[in-house]
Scaffold this active site. Structure first.
Site, mmCIF file in Angstrom:
data_model
loop_
_atom_site.group_PDB
_atom_site.id
_atom_site.type_symbol
_atom_site.label_atom_id
_atom_site.label_comp_id
_atom_site.label_asym_id
_atom_site.label_seq_id
_atom_site.Cartn_x
_atom_site.Cartn_y
_atom_site.Cartn_z
ATOM 1 N N HIS A 288 0.731 -1.128 0.118
ATOM 2 C CA HIS A 288 -0.034 -0.018 -0.020
ATOM 3 C C HIS A 288 0.735 1.257 -0.283
ATOM 4 C CE1 HIS A 288 -4.009 -2.276 0.705
ATOM 5 N NE2 HIS A 288 -3.107 -2.924 1.605
ATOM 6 N N ASN A 319 -2.470 -0.611 -4.922
ATOM 7 C CA ASN A 319 -1.857 -1.464 -3.830
ATOM 8 C C ASN A 319 -0.605 -1.792 -4.396
ATOM 9 O OD1 ASN A 319 -0.891 -2.745 -1.677
ATOM 10 N ND2 ASN A 319 -2.242 -4.518 -2.160
ATOM 11 N N ASP A 356 0.000 -5.954 5.564
ATOM 12 C CA ASP A 356 -0.793 -6.639 4.997
ATOM 13 C C ASP A 356 -0.650 -6.401 3.433
ATOM 14 O OD1 ASP A 356 -1.392 -3.904 5.561
ATOM 15 O OD2 ASP A 356 -3.598 -4.436 4.790
ATOM 16 N N GLU A 357 -1.283 -7.432 2.885
ATOM 17 C CA GLU A 357 -1.722 -7.504 1.290
ATOM 18 C C GLU A 357 -0.670 -7.103 0.478
ATOM 19 O OE1 GLU A 357 -5.167 -5.073 1.563
ATOM 20 O OE2 GLU A 357 -6.496 -6.433 2.069
ATOM 21 N N VAL A 358 0.635 -7.522 0.538
ATOM 22 C CA VAL A 358 1.839 -7.164 -0.182
ATOM 23 C C VAL A 358 1.612 -7.880 -1.602
ATOM 24 C CG1 VAL A 358 4.192 -7.508 -0.573
ATOM 25 C CG2 VAL A 358 3.174 -7.101 1.998
#
EC number: 3.2.1.52
Length: 564
Positions: A288, A319, A356-358
């Site tokens: 992000h 992202n 998170d959410e790489v």
């Protein structure tokens, strides 16, 4: 009957003491007049359930222990708060604030014998440090004659502030007779929170909120007895935090008008302190991070825009992670951690670094990242993410901070083939399956619950009942419950801005506030909660907080707030 009542008092004093000696205070209060009929006696029990009436104890969140009676005490027009902690600016401001909130009307003297002239606020400690586990316990004593006045007793000024909020909800104004009163006296309240970490996360990246809106939001948290404002300040969409070390970072803001200056940040933190609210900043990394690259392009993966798997529409997603092979990524990331954890900025011990959410797909097309991985003998993108996250975690620990990360970090370090362990200092914040807490606590990690169902408030299908019925400790072994620090409800701001923020967050966050403050054995207790919740919403409307009706986004028809 007297023996039965004496037994009740002894049980109340001995059971679940919050650590303040109260025997002398109880002796000063006339208890013989307290009614002990079945309904009210049930309300005095510390084990509240859905079968209880909430006509007498109309307080939100519900206090831990309550004894009350059936006498009305009238408040003198010359009423005042006094305190032993005369040098505390924080307490003085709180006393002045609640006096103005409570006494909004001109009142007359009352000829009755039960007149309350004063409430003494007695605080044991002068320490006003705000850190995880700070003491918020308080006790309230209101005599049924008014002769001995009333007392709020607390270990810290923050416990006194929680007690003042409870008192606010106990005092009413009779518009026909023009006087203030406290019904159902005498009162003895012993209260302390169930969990040390009770918060609301607000995303200020997808939409910007002014300093005044954030200050009002913090005030609303304090009215609910929350104690943490989790400030998700930056994300892919914008970077609104001013950095003196990296001044070009705010090129990633929406506009030059939508930036938090250093002065703004300090003002928000100070305002929160005056309300007993910790401000936990989150700067998400390495994922992000698109907004970082507007001012510092070298921190983003080369050619990411040419990678099919990384073509994410902006500003809805964007992202894009940091380039973990770039020296500039480490210089800026570690520099920001040092800057925002300085003594002159965020004194809070918890600092959230996301994790998170790489989007590994954004690294696929970068020869620089691939070559770097070969040189460092890093075999996978997961290992590359771990390499970066270890650096960030170590930096925070070196700065004396406690790293907080989303569950992705715990799952990443525990994935197949990964030998590196997530450092034990990390607090894991769960946002998918709440039962993951069984594993995190089993492995010794302190844990926060924020499951998207039902704690994500951007989900319109989640109503307050679903939030209230969620039990954060479900399934966790009794010996590991100490590792569950509490939880946070989350407001992501893709579809929320200052125009609808408060109606989206409240009343659903009310439910989180009570469940994290007050232990309820019977989780199906919305019937018990609803009348108090409706009344508490009215209190917030009186204070200018635009909380929505319980089951809709707008009123159904003309009606009274208090009688609806």
């Amino acid at each position: 009957m007297k023996l039965k009542f004496i037994f009740l008092i002894l049980f109340f004093i001995i059971g679940n003491s919050i650590g303040i000696k109260i025997s002398k205070e109880i002796n000063k209060i006339k208890l013989n007049d307290i009614s002990i009929d079945g309904e009210i006696l049930l309300n005095k029990s510390s084990d509240s359930s859905s079968s209880q009436s909430s006509k007498i104890i109309n307080i939100w969140p519900m206090p831990k222990k309550v004894l009350n009676g059936d006498i009305t005490v009238y408040i003198s027009p010359h009423f005042q708060f006094t305190t032993n902690l005369t040098k505390s600016t924080t307490l003085k401001k709180a006393m002045d604030r609640y006096y103005k909130l409570i006494f909004t009307e001109d009142s007359k003297s009352h000829s009755g014998i039960s007149i309350l002239n004063e409430i003494k606020i007695l605080v044991k400690s002068e320490d006003e440090t705000l850190q995880i586990g700070f003491d918020e316990s308080y006790e309230i004593y209101i005599d049924d004659s008014g002769d001995d006045g009333g007392k709020i007793i607390a270990e810290t000024v923050y416990g006194a502030i929680r007690g003042l909020e409870t008192l606010y909800q106990m005092i009413g104004f009779d518009y026909q007779r023009e006087y203030y009163q406290i019904k159902h006296c005498p009162w003895i309240i012993q209260d302390s929170p169930r969990y040390p970490h009770r918060g609301v996360m607000l995303d200020t990246s997808r939409h910007f909120y002014s300093v005044d809106v954030l200050k009002e939001f913090i005030e609303a948290l304090a009215y609910n007895k929350f104690n943490v404002f989790h400030w998700h300040a930056v994300d892919s969409q914008s970077f609104p935090l001013t950095s003196t070390t990296f001044p070009k970072i705010t090129k990633g803001s929406w506009s030059s008008q939508e930036i938090y200056s250093t002065r703004d940040i300090k003002e928000i933190i100070q305002h929160a302190k005056e309300y007993g609210i910790r401000v936990e900043l989150e700067i998400d990394m390495p994922g992000h991070a698109y907004s970082w690259g507007i001012g510092y392009p070298s921190v983003l993966p080369a050619n990411f825009s040419h990678s099919i798997q990384c073509q994410q529409p902006c500003p809805t997603e964007c992202n894009i992670p940091l380039d973990v092979s770039s020296k500039e990524s480490y210089v800026i990331a570690m520099g920001l951690l040092e800057e925002f954890n300085g003594a002159s900025m965020f004194n809070e011990s918890f600092f959230h670094i996301g994790g998170d959410e790489v989007a590994y797909s954004c690294w696929n097309n970068s020869l620089r990242i691939v070559d770097w991985m070969k040189r460092e003998n890093i075999s996978s993108f997961q290992d590359a993410a771990i390499f970066f996250e270890i650096k960030a975690i170590e930096q925070l620990i070196q700065l004396g901070k406690t790293p907080v990360m989303w569950e992705d970090a715990y799952l990443l370090f525990g994935s197949s083939g990964i030998t590196e362990k997530l450092p034990e200092e990390v607090v894991v914040q769960i946002y998918h399956d709440p039962l993951l807490a069984l594993n995190t606590t089993r492995d010794g990690y302190k844990t926060l619950q924020s499951p998207y169902w039902p704690y994500y408030l951007d989900n319109p299908s989640v109503d307050w009942e679903k939030v209230y019925e969620f039990e954060p400790s479900n399934g966790i072994h009794e010996k590991r419950l100490r590792l569950l620090l509490g939880g946070e409800t989350c407001m992501w701001s893709e579809l929320v801005d200052a125009s609808n923020l408060f109606a989206k967050v409240f009343p659903r966050a009310f439910a989180t506030a009570e469940r994290l403050w007050f232990s309820i054995e019977n989780s199906n207790s919305t019937t018990f909660a609803k009348p108090r919740l409706e009344r508490f919403r009215c209190f917030l409307l009186e204070r200018g907080i635009g909380a929505a009706p319980l089951n809709s986004t707008s009123p159904d028809d003309p009606n009274s707030c208090y009688s609806s």
